[in-house]
Design an enzyme around this catalytic site. Structure first.
Site, mmCIF file in Angstrom:
data_model
loop_
_atom_site.group_PDB
_atom_site.id
_atom_site.type_symbol
_atom_site.label_atom_id
_atom_site.label_comp_id
_atom_site.label_asym_id
_atom_site.label_seq_id
_atom_site.Cartn_x
_atom_site.Cartn_y
_atom_site.Cartn_z
ATOM 1 N N CYS A 141 36.669 -142.374 127.467
ATOM 2 C CA CYS A 141 37.545 -143.521 127.220
ATOM 3 C C CYS A 141 38.629 -143.083 126.238
ATOM 4 O O CYS A 141 38.582 -141.978 125.683
ATOM 5 C CB CYS A 141 36.736 -144.678 126.642
ATOM 6 S SG CYS A 141 35.981 -144.276 125.038
ATOM 7 N N GLU A 176 27.659 -147.257 114.946
ATOM 8 C CA GLU A 176 28.688 -148.305 114.974
ATOM 9 C C GLU A 176 28.210 -149.563 114.246
ATOM 10 O O GLU A 176 28.977 -150.200 113.510
ATOM 11 C CB GLU A 176 29.064 -148.650 116.418
ATOM 12 C CG GLU A 176 30.218 -149.641 116.491
ATOM 13 C CD GLU A 176 30.534 -150.088 117.902
ATOM 14 O OE1 GLU A 176 30.914 -151.267 118.065
ATOM 15 O OE2 GLU A 176 30.407 -149.281 118.846
ATOM 16 N N THR A 214 30.610 -152.586 120.419
ATOM 17 C CA THR A 214 31.548 -152.449 121.552
ATOM 18 C C THR A 214 30.901 -151.898 122.816
ATOM 19 O O THR A 214 31.523 -151.926 123.881
ATOM 20 C CB THR A 214 32.724 -151.521 121.182
ATOM 21 O OG1 THR A 214 32.220 -150.212 120.885
ATOM 22 C CG2 THR A 214 33.504 -152.056 119.998
ATOM 23 N N SER A 263 24.921 -145.192 123.332
ATOM 24 C CA SER A 263 24.601 -146.581 123.682
ATOM 25 C C SER A 263 25.200 -146.968 125.028
ATOM 26 O O SER A 263 24.518 -147.538 125.885
ATOM 27 C CB SER A 263 25.117 -147.524 122.589
ATOM 28 O OG SER A 263 24.977 -148.872 122.982
ATOM 29 N N SER A 272 31.478 -140.917 126.569
ATOM 30 C CA SER A 272 31.620 -139.690 125.791
ATOM 31 C C SER A 272 31.223 -138.440 126.580
ATOM 32 O O SER A 272 31.085 -137.358 126.018
ATOM 33 C CB SER A 272 30.802 -139.787 124.494
ATOM 34 O OG SER A 272 29.492 -140.241 124.747
#
Length: 322
Positions: free
Chosen positions: A19, A135, A174, A233, A277
């Site tokens: 991303c 996060e 997120t 995640s 990722s």
């Protein structure tokens, strides 16, 4: 078609893989190495992918979990990962006179700002997320101890007791499951109608798009492979979505060597996606592994177009001085 290989239809999910936030974070480390030379210190894995981390290590990046592992007095850059950090981390870096560069994904920074605004307005903040994820630690660390209540499950949403039901707000990690999060939010909204939410959902575009692509293809195939790391995640959520949508075999794998051929050796259709990722080279490696055993026919299934771009942190932009 090869006579000695069974046919395998492969549906390749698009979008998949990197991303914009991940691209920015990796580029930040590589640009820092190019500008300042090694070592460049990185607090926590820049993104949750072993292949990416090992590649950056080979170029001179040094990964640490905490700032006390960085040599005192160093003038080398110290980069914070895409997952974001608690407020105390940049404060600690400043106290140690480190040259700190924040590679937090801008969409995570958005959540940090929302939580801070809610707190300033006197609201208790509910954070929907997974305990222990970097996060979540970073977001909770934006506010004083006890200002954020973490809710992980629907059951916790049903039992949560706020200090004041009229002064409540929520934010989310997120990279969550869209459906699980919607269920938790619905429970909280029913119990606390005055609860304030984000103007734009916190689950990021990349997480949403990758889950929607999996929903589209999962019912059409015998099995699905999600390329990603076990501590990622968004990758874990993709595997769960595939399972929920009726795919009888779904697995999260980091490399082709991780494929369980007892499960994936006798299928006729397969879907492949990659967490945000995971680099495309690993997707290609997986396809090659199947091509060695099957006569593979690859189709790409497009469900969204992504053109999001985030500029590098200011210290690394060539136009920063202009």
């Amino acid at each position: 078609m090869s006579a000695d290989k069974p046919a395998l239809r492969v549906l390749l999910c698009a979008p998949r893989g990197f991303c914009a936030g991940v691209v920015r974070a990796i580029d930040a480390v590589e640009k820092a190495l190019a500008l300042y030379g090694p070592p460049v210190y990185v607090r926590h894995e820049i993104v949750h992918n072993k292949y990416v981390v090992e590649g950056l290590k080979a170029k001179g990046a040094v990964f640490v979990e905490e700032l006390h592992e960085v040599p005192a007095g160093t003038t080398a850059p110290v980069i914070f990962s895409a997952h974001g950090v608690a407020k105390s981390v940049p404060e600690d870096a400043a106290a140690r006179n480190f040259f700190a560069i924040d590679a937090t994904c801008p969409l995570v920074t958005k959540v940090h700002r929302e939580a801070t605004v809610h707190h300033k307005r006197g609201r208790e903040v509910v954070l929907i997320g997974h305990a222990g994820h970097p996060e979540v630690i970073g977001t909770m660390g934006q506010l004083p101890e006890g200002a954020v209540a973490l809710v992980e499950t629907a059951a916790q949403a049903r039992s949560f007791t706020p200090r004041d039901p009229e002064r409540l707000a929520y934010t989310t990690q997120t990279t969550l499951s869209i459906d699980d999060t919607a269920e938790i939010v619905a429970i909280l909204r029913e119990r606390f109608p005055a609860m304030v939410g984000p103007q734009k959902e916190d689950i990021c575009y990349a997480t949403t798009n990758r889950q929607e692509a999996v929903k589209r293809v999962a019912p059409q195939v015998d099995a699905m492979i999600v390329v990603g790391a076990p501590n990622s995640s968004n990758s874990q959520r993709l595997r769960e979505v595939a399972e929920r949508e009726g795919c009888r075999a779904s697995a999260l794998v980091q490399r082709a060597a991780d494929i369980d051929w007892a499960v994936f050796g006798s299928i006729s259709s397969l879907a492949i996606t990659a967490g945000a990722s995971a680099p495309e080279v690993l997707v290609e490696e997986i396809i090659d592994a199947f091509a060695a055993r099957f006569a593979v026919a690859v189709e790409t299934v497009h469900t969204a177009h992504e053109d999001v771009f985030f500029p590098l942190p200011r210290q690394l932009r060539t136009d920063a001085a202009e």
